[in-house]
Design a protein around this motif. Sequence first.
Motif, PDB file in Angstrom:
ATOM      1  N   ALA A 133      17.018   9.735 -24.187  1.00  0.00           N
ATOM      2  CA  ALA A 133      16.320   9.261 -22.961  1.00  0.00           C
ATOM      3  C   ALA A 133      16.830   9.598 -21.736  1.00  0.00           C
ATOM      4  CB  ALA A 133      16.522   7.478 -23.260  1.00  0.00           C
ATOM      5  N   SER A 134      18.131   9.691 -21.626  1.00  0.00           N
ATOM      6  CA  SER A 134      18.818  10.249 -20.563  1.00  0.00           C
ATOM      7  C   SER A 134      18.347  11.596 -20.038  1.00  0.00           C
ATOM      8  CB  SER A 134      20.276   9.977 -20.385  1.00  0.00           C
ATOM      9  OG  SER A 134      20.618   8.573 -20.608  1.00  0.00           O
ATOM     10  N   GLN A 135      18.472  12.487 -21.059  1.00  0.00           N
ATOM     11  CA  GLN A 135      17.894  13.812 -21.114  1.00  0.00           C
ATOM     12  C   GLN A 135      16.409  14.066 -20.577  1.00  0.00           C
ATOM     13  OE1 GLN A 135      18.534  16.306 -24.726  1.00  0.00           O
ATOM     14  NE2 GLN A 135      18.059  18.022 -23.545  1.00  0.00           N
ATOM     15  N   ALA A 136      15.929  13.303 -21.355  1.00  0.00           N
ATOM     16  CA  ALA A 136      14.032  13.265 -20.871  1.00  0.00           C
ATOM     17  C   ALA A 136      14.008  12.951 -19.604  1.00  0.00           C
ATOM     18  CB  ALA A 136      13.362  12.359 -21.755  1.00  0.00           C
ATOM     19  N   ALA A 137      14.603  11.938 -18.995  1.00  0.00           N
ATOM     20  CA  ALA A 137      14.667  11.244 -17.648  1.00  0.00           C
ATOM     21  C   ALA A 137      15.278  12.185 -16.664  1.00  0.00           C
ATOM     22  CB  ALA A 137      14.988   9.833 -17.662  1.00  0.00           C
ATOM     23  N   GLY A 138      16.192  13.011 -16.904  1.00  0.00           N
ATOM     24  CA  GLY A 138      16.870  13.974 -16.065  1.00  0.00           C
ATOM     25  C   GLY A 138      18.018  13.273 -15.515  1.00  0.00           C
ATOM     26  N   GLN A 139      18.542  12.034 -16.380  1.00  0.00           N
ATOM     27  CA  GLN A 139      19.785  11.282 -15.981  1.00  0.00           C
ATOM     28  C   GLN A 139      20.906  11.605 -16.569  1.00  0.00           C
ATOM     29  OE1 GLN A 139      18.358   7.532 -17.580  1.00  0.00           O
ATOM     30  NE2 GLN A 139      16.932   7.298 -16.151  1.00  0.00           N
ATOM     31  N   ASP A 140      21.969  11.573 -15.766  1.00  0.00           N
ATOM     32  CA  ASP A 140      23.463  11.788 -16.178  1.00  0.00           C
ATOM     33  C   ASP A 140      24.150  10.903 -16.983  1.00  0.00           C
ATOM     34  OD1 ASP A 140      23.875  13.698 -13.103  1.00  0.00           O
ATOM     35  OD2 ASP A 140      23.195  14.588 -14.757  1.00  0.00           O
ATOM     36  N   LYS A 141      23.688   9.607 -16.737  1.00  0.00           N
ATOM     37  CA  LYS A 141      24.546   8.404 -17.212  1.00  0.00           C
ATOM     38  C   LYS A 141      23.919   8.317 -18.787  1.00  0.00           C
ATOM     39  CE  LYS A 141      21.251   4.894 -15.108  1.00  0.00           C
ATOM     40  NZ  LYS A 141      21.330   3.897 -14.319  1.00  0.00           N
ATOM     41  N   SER A 142      24.637   7.419 -19.544  1.00  0.00           N
ATOM     42  CA  SER A 142      24.057   7.505 -21.301  1.00  0.00           C
ATOM     43  C   SER A 142      24.130   5.680 -21.038  1.00  0.00           C
ATOM     44  CB  SER A 142      25.282   8.057 -21.982  1.00  0.00           C
ATOM     45  OG  SER A 142      26.551   7.222 -21.851  1.00  0.00           O
ATOM     46  N   GLY A 143      23.573   5.560 -22.329  1.00  0.00           N
ATOM     47  CA  GLY A 143      23.260   3.899 -22.591  1.00  0.00           C
ATOM     48  C   GLY A 143      21.777   3.554 -22.324  1.00  0.00           C
ATOM     49  N   PRO A 144      21.716   2.491 -22.988  1.00  0.00           N
ATOM     50  CA  PRO A 144      20.145   2.008 -22.988  1.00  0.00           C
ATOM     51  C   PRO A 144      19.604   1.889 -21.512  1.00  0.00           C
ATOM     52  CG  PRO A 144      21.261   0.328 -23.616  1.00  0.00           C
ATOM     53  CD  PRO A 144      22.588   1.666 -23.597  1.00  0.00           C
ATOM     54  N   PRO A 145      18.178   1.815 -21.378  1.00  0.00           N
ATOM     55  CA  PRO A 145      17.936   1.616 -20.107  1.00  0.00           C
ATOM     56  C   PRO A 145      17.980  -0.044 -19.723  1.00  0.00           C
ATOM     57  CG  PRO A 145      16.078   1.897 -21.671  1.00  0.00           C
ATOM     58  CD  PRO A 145      17.381   2.273 -22.189  1.00  0.00           C
ATOM     59  N   VAL A 146      18.070  -0.516 -18.511  1.00  0.00           N
ATOM     60  CA  VAL A 146      18.128  -1.696 -18.193  1.00  0.00           C
ATOM     61  C   VAL A 146      16.637  -2.393 -17.784  1.00  0.00           C
ATOM     62  CG1 VAL A 146      19.458  -3.309 -16.630  1.00  0.00           C
ATOM     63  CG2 VAL A 146      20.617  -1.525 -17.507  1.00  0.00           C
ATOM     64  N   LEU A 147      16.379  -3.304 -18.443  1.00  0.00           N
ATOM     65  CA  LEU A 147      15.124  -3.980 -18.115  1.00  0.00           C
ATOM     66  C   LEU A 147      15.279  -4.893 -16.861  1.00  0.00           C
ATOM     67  CD1 LEU A 147      12.067  -3.779 -18.850  1.00  0.00           C
ATOM     68  CD2 LEU A 147      12.787  -5.905 -20.263  1.00  0.00           C
ATOM     69  N   PRO A 148      14.458  -4.922 -15.775  1.00  0.00           N
ATOM     70  CA  PRO A 148      14.754  -5.810 -14.645  1.00  0.00           C
ATOM     71  C   PRO A 148      14.323  -7.209 -15.275  1.00  0.00           C
ATOM     72  CG  PRO A 148      13.433  -3.876 -14.142  1.00  0.00           C
ATOM     73  CD  PRO A 148      13.614  -3.697 -15.203  1.00  0.00           C
ATOM     74  N   ASP A 149      15.007  -8.216 -14.442  1.00  0.00           N
ATOM     75  CA  ASP A 149      14.749  -9.813 -14.832  1.00  0.00           C
ATOM     76  C   ASP A 149      13.295  -9.934 -14.705  1.00  0.00           C
ATOM     77  OD1 ASP A 149      17.559  -9.759 -15.165  1.00  0.00           O
ATOM     78  OD2 ASP A 149      17.669 -10.788 -13.040  1.00  0.00           O
ATOM     79  N   GLY A 150      12.484  -9.569 -14.032  1.00  0.00           N
ATOM     80  CA  GLY A 150      11.163  -9.990 -13.958  1.00  0.00           C
ATOM     81  C   GLY A 150      10.355  -8.903 -14.757  1.00  0.00           C
ATOM     82  N   GLY A 151      10.754  -8.199 -15.618  1.00  0.00           N
ATOM     83  CA  GLY A 151      10.114  -7.278 -16.325  1.00  0.00           C
ATOM     84  C   GLY A 151       9.454  -6.215 -15.673  1.00  0.00           C
ATOM     85  N   LEU A 152       8.519  -5.069 -16.092  1.00  0.00           N
ATOM     86  CA  LEU A 152       8.043  -3.991 -15.264  1.00  0.00           C
ATOM     87  C   LEU A 152       6.753  -3.732 -15.953  1.00  0.00           C
ATOM     88  CD1 LEU A 152       8.323  -1.552 -17.330  1.00  0.00           C
ATOM     89  CD2 LEU A 152      10.829  -1.510 -16.711  1.00  0.00           C
ATOM     90  N   ASP A 153       6.163  -2.900 -15.053  1.00  0.00           N
ATOM     91  CA  ASP A 153       4.649  -2.363 -15.403  1.00  0.00           C
ATOM     92  C   ASP A 153       4.942  -0.872 -16.312  1.00  0.00           C
ATOM     93  OD1 ASP A 153       2.312  -1.457 -15.886  1.00  0.00           O
ATOM     94  OD2 ASP A 153       1.486  -2.186 -13.822  1.00  0.00           O
ATOM     95  N   LEU A 154       5.069  -1.010 -17.414  1.00  0.00           N
ATOM     96  CA  LEU A 154       5.510   0.340 -18.260  1.00  0.00           C
ATOM     97  C   LEU A 154       4.553   1.090 -17.958  1.00  0.00           C
ATOM     98  CD1 LEU A 154       7.261   1.588 -20.157  1.00  0.00           C
ATOM     99  CD2 LEU A 154       5.871   0.406 -22.184  1.00  0.00           C
ATOM    100  N   GLU A 155       3.055   0.750 -17.895  1.00  0.00           N
ATOM    101  CA  GLU A 155       2.002   1.675 -17.914  1.00  0.00           C
ATOM    102  C   GLU A 155       2.158   2.678 -16.603  1.00  0.00           C
ATOM    103  OE1 GLU A 155      -1.356   4.045 -18.975  1.00  0.00           O
ATOM    104  OE2 GLU A 155      -0.043   2.851 -20.420  1.00  0.00           O
TER     105      GLU A 155
END
Length: 467
Positions: free
Chosen positions: A399-421
């Motif tokens: 996931a980190s590689q696909a998103a171009g991120q340096d950090k590892s670990g699962p994504p953090v979901l905001p408290d109010g949720g998000l619009d995935l689409e």
Amino acid sequence: MANILIVDDERSICELLDITFRKEGHRVEVATNGELARRRLQSKIFDIVVSDIRMPDTSGVELLAYTRELAPSTTFLLITGVPTVETAIAAVNAGADRYVIKDHDLVDQLRSAVRQVEETRRLKSEAGYLRRELRRLTGQDNMIGNGPKMRAVFDLILTVAPQSSRVLITGESGTGKELVARAIHDNSARSQLPFITVNCGAFPETLLESELFGYMKGAFTGANENRQGLFQAASGGTLFLDEIGNMSPTMQVKLYRVLQEGKIRPLGSNEEFDVDVRVIAATNRDLEKAIAGGDFREDLYYRLSVIPIHLPPLRERREDIPLLARSFLDRFRAAMEKSVEGIEPPAMAQLEAYDWPGNVRELENTIERSVALETGRLISLSVLPEKIRYGAAPSAAAASQAAGQDKSGPPVLPDGGLDLEKLIQDTERAYILAALENSRGVGTHAAELLKMTYRSFRHYAKKYNIT
């Protein structure tokens, strides 16, 4: 039927036209001078104004200019008992829709003009209906299913469509609630009249009120003209209130009153007028829980849910996944001019096994991306997202590689949720732009960077309006 304002200093003309148009079912008001006409125009939105050119306190041309400033969409018919070339030229230059001479044929000419206005409005509505039918006949309709749950929904749609009862459609995001509302409208007696959609969660409270009920000039800063609300715009047709569960308590009170009394009052107006609109509402919230928590009015709930329709999530009707996937495949193959003809059995098995939290909308997006990325004749496992391919969430590293991120670990979901689409679409658009920047605007090179064909790249660029 139309809202008509008659303006003439001859009372006999006002009375004659008032009787004539009321007999034909129109709603008519009269004004015997320019000042009274202005007050009428300030307090109400008319479909048609019929005005004499010469009056003691104003001219019809001046009133026409005033009307155009307040309500540009109003049809204006000028009449005169003293026809001259100068008055005809003035009428045309001022933008009058029709110039009629007061003679023995006056009533017939005006009756014909009003009927033409009504016919034009009907044809515009019919054109919208035909466009919707064309979408349906060419496959631009995601409401597909052959399982028992969807057959029950289809049967219910056909049962309730001919009625005028309000309908409340519930279901998770992406299940196709708007498609059900459109199907109800298209199979009803209102099908050739407007179908108008408003997302109640997309507007702040004050703006939603003006959108629904309209406003008069000067009602608030920036209100430079009279404007019809969506209840008026949908007259005779259907108004679809999406995400009704996100409506504020104050707006819930105002909507309840409209549903109870069948009347609306535009912002800044002292007058009310009747509306003939079928209301269909939809929400992905549990309104009964919202009522228990004090977030939604119980009386409004019962006004809206005369006939409830619940749409099952895609994971509860997996038998429909192949049908939907095939429909999306055919559409995107044609749009991208690709030779992809089908889906490999292992890939289809994973599509059927996945739980689809984004429902039909997520499946549509997945097939679109798969067609874009596939270079062979059949969609294979390799082009499916990792979470579908392996039946689980992608690894943190992937996931980190696909998103171009340096950090590892699962994504953090905001408290109010998000619009995935929306997140997916924003990400796609960002990578399209990044690829174009890296390739200095050369589309073929950008497509190579994204490991897709140029036709697929061109499809996405068009989708996100990137030139």
